[in-house]
Scaffold this active site. Structure first.
Site, PDB file in Angstrom:
ATOM      1  N   TYR A   1      17.219 -19.160  29.440  1.00  0.00           N
ATOM      2  CA  TYR A   1      17.561 -18.847  31.026  1.00  0.00           C
ATOM      3  C   TYR A   1      16.531 -19.039  31.777  1.00  0.00           C
ATOM      4  O   TYR A   1      16.842 -19.015  33.228  1.00  0.00           O
ATOM      5  CB  TYR A   1      18.140 -17.348  31.009  1.00  0.00           C
ATOM      6  CG  TYR A   1      19.580 -17.237  30.025  1.00  0.00           C
ATOM      7  CD1 TYR A   1      19.487 -17.208  29.055  1.00  0.00           C
ATOM      8  CD2 TYR A   1      20.469 -17.087  30.962  1.00  0.00           C
ATOM      9  CE1 TYR A   1      20.663 -16.955  28.183  1.00  0.00           C
ATOM     10  CE2 TYR A   1      21.807 -16.860  30.308  1.00  0.00           C
ATOM     11  CZ  TYR A   1      21.889 -16.734  28.750  1.00  0.00           C
ATOM     12  OH  TYR A   1      23.042 -16.688  27.953  1.00  0.00           O
TER      13      TYR A   1
ATOM     14  N   LYS B   1      14.100 -14.768  16.021  1.00  0.00           N
ATOM     15  CA  LYS B   1      14.097 -15.951  15.065  1.00  0.00           C
ATOM     16  C   LYS B   1      12.628 -16.546  15.097  1.00  0.00           C
ATOM     17  O   LYS B   1      12.504 -17.594  15.182  1.00  0.00           O
ATOM     18  CB  LYS B   1      15.155 -16.949  15.567  1.00  0.00           C
ATOM     19  CG  LYS B   1      15.379 -18.051  14.667  1.00  0.00           C
ATOM     20  CD  LYS B   1      16.400 -17.781  13.544  1.00  0.00           C
ATOM     21  CE  LYS B   1      16.489 -19.019  12.480  1.00  0.00           C
ATOM     22  NZ  LYS B   1      17.228 -18.609  11.249  1.00  0.00           N
TER      23      LYS B   1
ATOM     24  N   ASP C   1      20.148 -14.534  12.918  1.00  0.00           N
ATOM     25  CA  ASP C   1      21.490 -14.785  12.326  1.00  0.00           C
ATOM     26  C   ASP C   1      21.782 -13.991  10.856  1.00  0.00           C
ATOM     27  O   ASP C   1      22.748 -13.606  10.913  1.00  0.00           O
ATOM     28  CB  ASP C   1      20.999 -16.369  11.590  1.00  0.00           C
ATOM     29  CG  ASP C   1      19.659 -16.194  10.570  1.00  0.00           C
ATOM     30  OD1 ASP C   1      18.623 -15.563  11.067  1.00  0.00           O
ATOM     31  OD2 ASP C   1      19.484 -17.010   9.790  1.00  0.00           O
TER      32      ASP C   1
ATOM     33  N   ASP D   1      23.027 -12.002  24.620  1.00  0.00           N
ATOM     34  CA  ASP D   1      24.369 -12.525  24.881  1.00  0.00           C
ATOM     35  C   ASP D   1      25.290 -12.716  23.790  1.00  0.00           C
ATOM     36  O   ASP D   1      26.646 -12.563  23.768  1.00  0.00           O
ATOM     37  CB  ASP D   1      24.001 -14.044  25.530  1.00  0.00           C
ATOM     38  CG  ASP D   1      25.409 -14.697  26.182  1.00  0.00           C
ATOM     39  OD1 ASP D   1      26.058 -14.001  26.747  1.00  0.00           O
ATOM     40  OD2 ASP D   1      25.408 -16.150  25.931  1.00  0.00           O
TER      41      ASP D   1
ATOM     42  N   ASP E   1      28.389 -10.299  22.626  1.00  0.00           N
ATOM     43  CA  ASP E   1      29.951 -10.808  22.559  1.00  0.00           C
ATOM     44  C   ASP E   1      30.591 -10.535  21.269  1.00  0.00           C
ATOM     45  O   ASP E   1      31.590 -10.028  21.121  1.00  0.00           O
ATOM     46  CB  ASP E   1      29.981 -12.299  23.159  1.00  0.00           C
ATOM     47  CG  ASP E   1      30.110 -12.434  24.732  1.00  0.00           C
ATOM     48  OD1 ASP E   1      29.875 -11.735  25.257  1.00  0.00           O
ATOM     49  OD2 ASP E   1      31.063 -13.237  24.972  1.00  0.00           O
TER      50      ASP E   1
HETATM   51  C1  LIG Z   1      15.179 -19.850   6.890  1.00  0.00           C
HETATM   52  C2  LIG Z   1      15.648 -20.499   8.012  1.00  0.00           C
HETATM   53  C3  LIG Z   1      14.744 -21.715   8.373  1.00  0.00           C
HETATM   54  C4  LIG Z   1      16.850 -21.098   7.766  1.00  0.00           C
HETATM   55  C5  LIG Z   1      17.554 -21.537   9.308  1.00  0.00           C
HETATM   56  O1  LIG Z   1      17.176 -21.068  10.254  1.00  0.00           O
HETATM   57  O2  LIG Z   1      18.185 -22.722   9.155  1.00  0.00           O
HETATM   58  C6  LIG Z   1      18.043 -20.112   7.276  1.00  0.00           C
HETATM   59  O3  LIG Z   1      18.245 -19.076   8.298  1.00  0.00           O
HETATM   60  C7  LIG Z   1      19.216 -20.938   7.098  1.00  0.00           C
HETATM   61  O4  LIG Z   1      20.299 -21.067   8.009  1.00  0.00           O
HETATM   62  O5  LIG Z   1      19.371 -21.853   6.046  1.00  0.00           O
HETATM   63  C1  LIG Z   2      27.972 -16.662  32.689  1.00  0.00           C
HETATM   64  C2  LIG Z   2      26.934 -16.707  31.815  1.00  0.00           C
HETATM   65  C3  LIG Z   2      25.636 -17.393  32.632  1.00  0.00           C
HETATM   66  C4  LIG Z   2      26.707 -15.331  31.287  1.00  0.00           C
HETATM   67  C5  LIG Z   2      25.132 -15.262  30.389  1.00  0.00           C
HETATM   68  O1  LIG Z   2      25.214 -16.301  29.530  1.00  0.00           O
HETATM   69  O2  LIG Z   2      24.210 -14.289  30.596  1.00  0.00           O
HETATM   70  C6  LIG Z   2      27.642 -14.491  30.550  1.00  0.00           C
HETATM   71  O3  LIG Z   2      28.002 -15.410  29.345  1.00  0.00           O
HETATM   72  C7  LIG Z   2      27.218 -13.162  30.192  1.00  0.00           C
HETATM   73  O4  LIG Z   2      26.914 -12.944  29.070  1.00  0.00           O
HETATM   74  O5  LIG Z   2      27.107 -12.367  31.182  1.00  0.00           O
END
Ligand SMILES: CC(C)[C@H](C(=O)O)[C@@H](O)C(=O)O
Ligand SMILES: CC(C)[C@H](C(=O)O)[C@@H](O)C(=O)O
Lengths: 322, 322
Positions: free
Chosen positions: B119, B162, B194, B218, B222
């Site tokens: 951002y 991450k 993840d 964000d 959500d």
């Molecule tokens: C280990 C890591 C680098 C990898 C990625 O982020 O791609 C894992 O999370 C995946 O999704 O296979």
């Molecule tokens: C509208 C967008 C810029 C905003 C963000 O990503 O922060 C929204 O998704 C939120 O989470 O308030």
């Protein structure tokens, strides 16, 4: 069939589930296997989590089957993905009869861009306490992914992005993917990745194939593992023009490693994707059906509601492939 | 109480739910309200989605209540967040008796870094078809967030990141947050974003307060809206050293705008956070209880399983506040 398959079990449960997938491949085909090391264990000995001969084995083989790595995962899997020149990471996330799922109607495939985004690896420390990661998005990589997506999902797909904030990068990604799709008469809808995270949780049945930038694909596919009953079920295929790297989405799972209860399904399903990549569609389908039958009827490992061992699931899979 | 509150309803359902929250604030306190415009509608007339007087109203008021903006959301909300000098976006996501939830035991609070990450807005087109977004992470912003988190959650929190891929930036974020927490004797655990996405879906009850880089906050907040029954329930507070901006996490919802059925709960709960920020804890608690009672007993809007209008929920809330 006599293709060469590089086999890289890696750490933790990787070393427990990859042999099951090798037995399955052996049962349906006639491959020559080249075994190679990677991960924490080999790094502890050699200081190098990805020995050059392993990288070369992956770069030379028709396909590579990889398990998992521990702390060194990023140092293993990211170079392996590029060793096979993969540009897309295909990650199906679906439910199976017999396995409890938070959202039983989930049947998704994520097509994750596999070469750039924040994974391009350009980082800097500009001053003490001031760091940057430069996220890269190119038209070329976005278009190559989009061409693949059009072949894979001619009936249409969703494009995930955050182009309202990352206007240049995700703007280019979204525009390029949409342009390629339009040129191929493939319908698309787009979705902000934050809103999509919510919608996937609430109504996964509204989605089918989702085309994602690299990190978005990482997060959204893992999220979807939560909907279908866990990472023990998610296979993946890193595909390049000539080679592929096939790996479960799960990691080395140090909490259960060594106990002999790891679920081999994700790796065996990755082997099914490998078979299909090599053109052995019938064999791939047989392996898939065997996994479905065993998940439905048992024996099942504890992560999917059973009490069986990896070995019992292996034996049941091989019995199915008879 | 005679604090000044800037009121910026914005577009779509923002203009329907913000007046409800203003009525609620009026019912429990004595504020002077300054109304100001922002969003697609004002941009259509003036080409500027955030008129200077609106920015100034937010920068001058003790607190600002914002609704939502449509296509121009990023051009409105990001400058408003910085107009109040906010460094943290507090996003609670919890279930309520009476509202169906995919994961009934969800009670989470995301503390989202609010000034940097992707951002920070540094984007470039380096060549035709080659674009970059420079993600910025500083020790200063990470430490400020961490100090806030230690005050907010002295019993401990989870640090999302991450850092296995973004070693410099998320590495600095993680290290700084952990160092500050250790200095304050606050326990932490860390989680890859993840894997955390999956765990939040599967077992939200295992988590409480999650401290996140900007984009991770964000997406993960959500996602959690999907667990508790939708965005209609998620309030948020953008807090700075002296001022705050309070807004529902939902957007302008063009699909239901104008129908009079928007759920005012997220905005009214944002008003409760505003009251607490201004030190009116009892009033904040009264508003929260009113929302809980109305969600439990009805009338409820369609998004949370009822058939009521915004007006009926408003009247019920005001009756509770009697
Ligand atoms: C280990 C890591 C680098 C990898 C990625 O982020 O791609 C894992 O999370 C995946 O999704 O296979
Ligand atoms: C509208 C967008 C810029 C905003 C963000 O990503 O922060 C929204 O998704 C939120 O989470 O308030």
């Amino acid at each position: 069939m006599s293709e060469e398959i590089a086999v890289v079990p890696g750490d933790g449960i990787g070393a427990e589930v990859v042999p099951v997938a090798v037995d399955v491949l052996d049962a349906v085909g006639d491959f020559s296997f080249v075994h190679a090391d990677a991960g924490d264990a080999v790094a502890a000995e050699t200081d190098d989590p990805l020995p050059e001969e392993t990288r070369e084995a992956a770069a030379a083989a028709d396909a590579t089957l990889f398990g998992a790595a521990g702390e060194t995962a990023a140092d293993v899997v990211l170079p392996l993905r590029s060793a096979v020149d993969s540009f897309v990471n295909v990650r199906p996330a679906r439910t199976y009869p017999g396995v409890d799922a938070l959202q039983p109607d989930t049947d998704l495939v994520f097509l994750r861009e596999n070469t750039e985004g924040v994974y391009a690896g350009h980082e800097a420390t500009l001053a003490d306490g001031v760091t940057t990661t430069t996220r890269v998005v190119t038209r070329e990589a976005s278009a190559r992914l989009a061409e693949f997506a059009c072949d894979y999902a001619p009936e249409g797909f969703t494009v995930a992005h955050k182009a309202n904030v990352m206007r240049e990068t995700d703007g280019l990604f979204k525009q390029t993917v949409e342009d390629v799709a339009e040129g191929n008469d493939v319908p698309t809808e787009d979705a902000l990745m934050d809103a999509l995270a919510m919608h996937l949780v609430q109504s996964p049945e509204d989605y089918d194939v989702v085309v994602c930038p690299n990190l978005a694909g990482d997060v959204l596919s893992d999220l979807s593992a939560g909907l279908v009953g866990g990472l023990g079920l998610l296979p993946s295929a890193n595909l390049g023009p000539e080679r592929g790297l096939f790996e479960p989405v799960h990691g080395s799972a140090p909490d259960i490693a060594g106990e002999g209860v790891a679920n081999p399904a994700a790796t065996v399903l990755s082997a099914a994707m490998l078979l299909e990549f090599l053109g052995h569609d019938d064999e791939g389908q047989r392996v898939r059906s065997a996994v479905e039958t065993v998940l439905a009827e048992g024996p099942r490992t504890p992560d999917v509601g059973g009490e069986a061992s990896t070995k019992e699931m292996r034996d049941a899979l091989l019995a199915q492939l008879g």
